[in-house]
Scaffold this motif. Structure first.
Motif: not given
Length: 427
Positions: A400, A330, A333, A292
């Motif tokens: 993602l 997430e 980042t 991160s």
């Protein structure tokens, strides 16, 4: 090369092993008969015991290498050799073993092997046939005696005739006993065959699972290696690029004050790069997942990234929503690192005066990041379309569930990342 140890020993096939075992059984069987005979054992027909041992050794020798041949040899020999009837239960041993072996091997089914075995066992009950006038005379003698028992031992050596008038059978209980032994061998062969098939299927499935697990482990190792390379690249390349850009700008400017300011900025940037590298190493040691960027808000991180790349030759303009809600660590980042890598590419590969970083959140479930510059490209005039940077940005977007496209936009370059907003952090 050493010839000691297990690697030197020759490997024998199953046929050779079974043949040696069969030979050993035959020798032990013969030794037992000789010893018993010397001890005073006098069977009525000792040849029955010799034949039983020989056929048992034959059934053992052929049970795996040539089970079908062994079965038929033993079955035919049982009918031909033991025509004098069932004198001892040992006569059924070779037939039972040969039947069990051929059914277990799968070369013959329980029916095709069981039927001849049953008939061969039944042949033990057929003692003989007397022909012509001799048969008639014996039959009258039997009737006079009232029972064939007295004549049983006298008819043992009679060979079956084709036109006999007298057929003598032994005790029916012996028939039941013989058939029971053969049927048990048939059932055991069938059951063990099914168990062998089940075990083979389980072994195949286990081998497939082991191969799948090995492939999954290799994929996991590859994914982890790529993640480490990606995070290391994002930490080192961006900071080093910023230092190089500032240093080159200071070299071309003959101002001692600006040089001192640049050196101070480089020192601070080097410390920040060192701290980020240490943070990455700590993440890898703790195996705590992806790196991160910081605990600061996303707009602050983007502003810090833009300031790092900004120089006398390149300005960075941020276009962020007025009120940027938290998007989840997430996702934030990924956005920060994609923007960082895209700006690093602009600093390295473009002569543009300005780069634009635009972030929009569409329909509250999609975030779009666009990093663009007006160009032109540095060096040969062609913007590099490959390299680790573009691949790492694409991997972050796809991890993602999003997508990333990068390509020329006029004389410049444009990077577009579409990312799903799946988890929002509590404000």
């Amino acid at each position: 090369m050493s010839t000691t140890g297990s690697s030197w020993r020759p490997r024998l096939g199953v046929g050779t092993v079974d043949a040696l075992v069969g030979l050993g059984v035959l020798l032990l069987w013969a030794l037992a008969i000789v010893v018993l005979h010397e001890a005073g054992w006098r069977p009525f027909r000792s040849s029955i015991y010799w034949w039983s041992g020989g056929l048992l050794a034959l059934a053992i020798a052929l049970r795996r290498a040539r089970p079908v041949l062994g079965f038929w040899l033993v079955a035919v020999a049982t009918v031909v050799v033991f025509r004098t009837g069932l004198l001892t239960i040992l006569q059924l041993g070779p037939l039972a073993l040969a039947t069990f072996s051929v059914i277990r091997s799968g070369r013959m089914t329980w029916l095709t092997a069981g039927l001849p075995a049953v008939l061969a066992a039944a042949s033990h009950q057929y003692i003989g046939t007397m022909t012509g006038e001799v048969g008639t005379w014996v039959w009258r003698m039997v009737e006079a005696d009232g029972s064939p028992t007295g004549w049983y031992w006298h008819l043992l050596n009679v060979w079956p005739g084709l036109d006999g008038t007298l057929v003598l059978l032994s005790d029916p209980s012996r028939l039941v006993q013989a058939e029971a032994i053969v049927l048990v061998a048939v059932a055991l062969g069938h059951v063990v065959r099914r168990l062998d098939q089940t075990r083979a299927e389980l072994e195949d499935r286990n081998a497939a699972l082991v191969a799948l697990q090995r492939a999954e482990s290799e994929r996991a190792v590859t994914a982890e290696r790529n993640r480490i390379a990606r995070d290391l690249h994002d930490v080192v390349a961006h900071h080093v690029t910023a230092i190089v850009v500032r240093s080159q700008a200071a070299v071309h400017v003959d101002e001692p004050g600006l040089a001192r300011e640049t050196l101070g900025w480089i020192a601070g940037e080097g410390k920040e790069a060192l701290a980020a590298t240490r943070s990455l190493v700590q993440v890898l040691r703790e195996d705590s997942g992806a790196m991160s960027t910081t605990t600061a808000s996303l707009d602050a991180v983007l502003e810090r990234t833009a300031d790092r790349v900004t120089s006398s030759e390149l300005a960075v303009r941020l276009e962020l929503p007025p009120e940027l809600d938290p998007l989840g660590q997430e996702l934030e980042t990924a956005i920060a690192l994609i923007a960082q890598e895209a700006l690093t590419n602009v600093a390295l590969h473009s002569r543009a005066d300005e780069a634009v970083v635009a972030l929009t959140v569409e329909r509250a479930d999609r975030a779009r990041l666009v990093v663009s510059d007006a160009g032109p490209a540095a060096g040969s005039g062609v913007r590099r379309a490959g390299g680790n940077g573009l691949r790492h940005m694409t991997e972050r977007a796809e991890a993602l569930g999003g997508s990333l496209t990068a390509g020329p936009a006029g004389a410049g370059w444009r990077v577009v990342a579409d990312l799903p907003v799946t988890t929002r952090r509590a404000p």
